[in-house]
Design an enzyme around this catalytic site. Sequence first.
Site, PDB file in Angstrom:
ATOM      1  N   ALA A   1     -26.999 -48.327  -5.159  1.00 26.58           N
ATOM      2  CA  ALA A   1     -26.285 -49.579  -4.938  1.00 26.58           C
ATOM      3  C   ALA A   1     -24.940 -49.464  -5.638  1.00 26.58           C
ATOM      4  O   ALA A   1     -24.810 -49.826  -6.796  1.00 26.58           O
ATOM      5  CB  ALA A   1     -27.088 -50.743  -5.478  1.00 26.58           C
ATOM      6  N   CYS A   2     -23.975 -48.942  -4.957  1.00 22.67           N
ATOM      7  CA  CYS A   2     -22.731 -48.485  -5.575  1.00 22.67           C
ATOM      8  C   CYS A   2     -21.588 -49.474  -5.401  1.00 22.67           C
ATOM      9  O   CYS A   2     -21.727 -50.517  -4.783  1.00 22.67           O
ATOM     10  CB  CYS A   2     -22.346 -47.131  -4.977  1.00 22.67           C
TER      11      CYS A   2
END
Length: 467
Positions: free
Chosen positions: A7-8
């Site tokens: 989850a960047c």
Amino acid sequence: MGNKLTACTSILIGKEASIDGTIMIGRNEDAKAAWPKHMVVHQHGEMPSHFISKDTRLELDLPEESARYTATPEWTDKDGLFEEDGINEYDVAMSATESAYSNSLVLGYDPLVENGLNEEAMITVVLPYVKTAREGVQRLGNLIAKYGTGETNGVLFADNDEAWYFETGAGHYWVAQRIPDDCYAVVANQLAIQEIDFNDSDNFMFHPGIQEFVEKHQLNPDPTTFNFRKIFGTADRSDAIYSEPRVWTGHQMFSPLQATDETPESTELPFIMKPDHKLSIFDAQNYLSNHYEGTEFDPLGHGKNAHKYRPISLAKTQESHILQMNRPGANIHWLAMGVAAESTYVPFFNGITDTPAPYKRGKLPAQLNSAYWIFKHASVLVDSHLHDFLPLLRDVQKERNTAAIKMIAETDHRLPSLKGDARAAFLTRQSDDYATDTLNAYKKLSLELITKMTDYCQLNFKTDENL
């Protein structure tokens, strides 16, 4: 994505939007708080002719010739490589991926593909085989159109001329948009690309059948235009808490004069923005290190909204990188191991032949001869007494940032007189020396913190000096 859920947060900066004419693409790789990374240089011709993904079992025949490239793989390849980011010998940069979500209507007609091309393999099967950013977009697009993908993702590309953002919207369909030279974009786990101009091949690329697919299945809520985000993406409460505040933060940092009406939960935040001022490498680093400091949403604060929104920099960041292109000297792969806000971005020049030994190490359990764990060690010590120790960390970060700029300037000055092996050796030595000095600075900081912590023990008592 195998056993890994990422989850960047990403940033892309055009060359006319930067202070020095460079192009920057960067991303935080967020997955697990203790999941080591290491850095490698793959040599020219090193890649095999056949690839089998350990994540999805996808099999691909690869081109015979592969380029040299940098990468940051996982500490174990049990679930796949996850090389994530790098620059190749042709000065093409790639970062993969920015996880996103497609809506159920779209996925009903083009489901995700269980044995398709996922994040785990994208760098490995694309970056060694392209000579421009556009070639990278096209190669990845062709592979996904043919084999499909099991994830919704965004992928960043750049070369010495332009930056591109690529997004998959379903099992096989994709689009990509060129970042205008005088603009930037920040992305946070949502499909970001909006209006597609199918007649503008200079600035848009796409799956050749995407218009027909959307029309056939009546997927467009507004047929007067083609808004990729609205057709393929999501807009729910989780986006408002998880994704949109991070985009809002970037706009507040770089375009505050234009973003006065935006709120952390705005659902119509634009993808492309012009900055109010020219952006430096430290602006990009500060964005990827941001945790809403200076606002009521900072998790390090104590207000009732301190944990309301997901910050950009957080404990689960494995590494953060910025790939800086179009430089007068060698391009730079900046790499911060661990939590970006508590680490330092180390510049590795494109053209190096190897990385320092500590950067090639990193396993579980923790080992303090590994760059990843050296940075994480200092980070967790600072976290133990944040108020007392954060200023000490900030002093080290400032000193290292100043030293980085000085070293880069000295390197640029020497480079014109060096060719071939001598140039590669010099770039490798300069990168190694700075990286080693930075690791030593963090080791020294950790020892200083341990020394200060010795008197924080609960088994303490005010002792009469005369006893």
